[in-house]
Scaffold this motif. Structure first.
Motif, PDB file in Angstrom:
ATOM      1  N   GLN A   1      11.738 -22.429  18.939  1.00  0.00           N
ATOM      2  CA  GLN A   1      11.555 -21.950  17.568  1.00  0.00           C
ATOM      3  C   GLN A   1      10.073 -21.709  17.339  1.00  0.00           C
ATOM      4  O   GLN A   1       9.236 -22.531  17.731  1.00  0.00           O
ATOM      5  CB  GLN A   1      12.078 -22.990  16.578  1.00  0.00           C
TER       6      GLN A   1
ATOM      7  N   THR B   1       6.929 -18.774  15.248  1.00  0.00           N
ATOM      8  CA  THR B   1       6.574 -17.822  14.204  1.00  0.00           C
ATOM      9  C   THR B   1       6.140 -16.511  14.844  1.00  0.00           C
ATOM     10  O   THR B   1       5.373 -16.504  15.811  1.00  0.00           O
ATOM     11  CB  THR B   1       5.417 -18.373  13.353  1.00  0.00           C
TER      12      THR B   1
ATOM     13  N   ASP C   1       7.733 -14.236  10.115  1.00  0.00           N
ATOM     14  CA  ASP C   1       9.117 -14.710  10.187  1.00  0.00           C
ATOM     15  C   ASP C   1       9.215 -15.873  11.168  1.00  0.00           C
ATOM     16  O   ASP C   1       8.600 -15.867  12.233  1.00  0.00           O
ATOM     17  CB  ASP C   1      10.052 -13.593  10.664  1.00  0.00           C
TER      18      ASP C   1
ATOM     19  N   SER D   1      14.190 -18.005  16.248  1.00  0.00           N
ATOM     20  CA  SER D   1      14.572 -18.727  17.455  1.00  0.00           C
ATOM     21  C   SER D   1      14.633 -17.725  18.593  1.00  0.00           C
ATOM     22  O   SER D   1      15.163 -16.622  18.429  1.00  0.00           O
ATOM     23  CB  SER D   1      15.946 -19.374  17.288  1.00  0.00           C
TER      24      SER D   1
ATOM     25  N   SER E   1      17.887 -15.498  16.350  1.00  0.00           N
ATOM     26  CA  SER E   1      18.133 -15.475  14.910  1.00  0.00           C
ATOM     27  C   SER E   1      16.857 -15.837  14.167  1.00  0.00           C
ATOM     28  O   SER E   1      15.891 -16.317  14.753  1.00  0.00           O
ATOM     29  CB  SER E   1      19.234 -16.473  14.526  1.00  0.00           C
ATOM     30  N   ALA E   2      16.897 -15.622  12.848  1.00  0.00           N
ATOM     31  CA  ALA E   2      15.758 -15.972  11.994  1.00  0.00           C
ATOM     32  C   ALA E   2      16.151 -17.146  11.118  1.00  0.00           C
ATOM     33  O   ALA E   2      17.303 -17.292  10.702  1.00  0.00           O
ATOM     34  CB  ALA E   2      15.374 -14.788  11.126  1.00  0.00           C
ATOM     35  N   GLN E   3      15.190 -18.040  10.842  1.00  0.00           N
ATOM     36  CA  GLN E   3      15.421 -19.172   9.945  1.00  0.00           C
ATOM     37  C   GLN E   3      14.976 -18.781   8.533  1.00  0.00           C
ATOM     38  O   GLN E   3      14.194 -17.861   8.348  1.00  0.00           O
ATOM     39  CB  GLN E   3      14.625 -20.395  10.409  1.00  0.00           C
ATOM     40  N   ALA E   4      15.460 -19.536   7.569  1.00  0.00           N
ATOM     41  CA  ALA E   4      15.129 -19.242   6.171  1.00  0.00           C
ATOM     42  C   ALA E   4      13.716 -19.615   5.826  1.00  0.00           C
ATOM     43  O   ALA E   4      13.062 -20.395   6.410  1.00  0.00           O
ATOM     44  CB  ALA E   4      16.082 -19.998   5.240  1.00  0.00           C
TER      45      ALA E   4
END
Length: 78
Positions: free
Chosen positions: A7, A9, A55, A58, A75-78
């Protein structure tokens, strides 16, 4: 063997279908017992150019896509 998932940025999205993801890890220094932060940048495949700088995403290991790309954005995290 399961593929690694990290994970991090997104720090750059200037390349076509590629994002650069900065992944930070923390660990205790073996002698000083102080928490140390180390970061590393990975180039990851972004098929639709949908992820932008800042953003949190992962990334998952995959077969080599190019000389430097061995990760894909999952995927993207909130």
């Amino acid at each position: 063997m399961p593929k690694r998932i990290l994970q991090g940025t997104v720090v750059s999205d200037k390349n076509d279908k590629t994002v650069v993801v900065k992944v930070e890890r923390r660990f205790a220094h073996p002698i000083l017992q102080k928490t140390v932060r180390r970061s590393k940048k990975y180039k990851a495949h972004d098929e639709n150019n949908q992820f932008k700088v800042g953003d949190v995403v992962s990334i998952q290991e995959c077969a080599p896509i190019s000389k430097d790309k061995r990760w894909t954005v999952v995927s993207a995290q909130a």
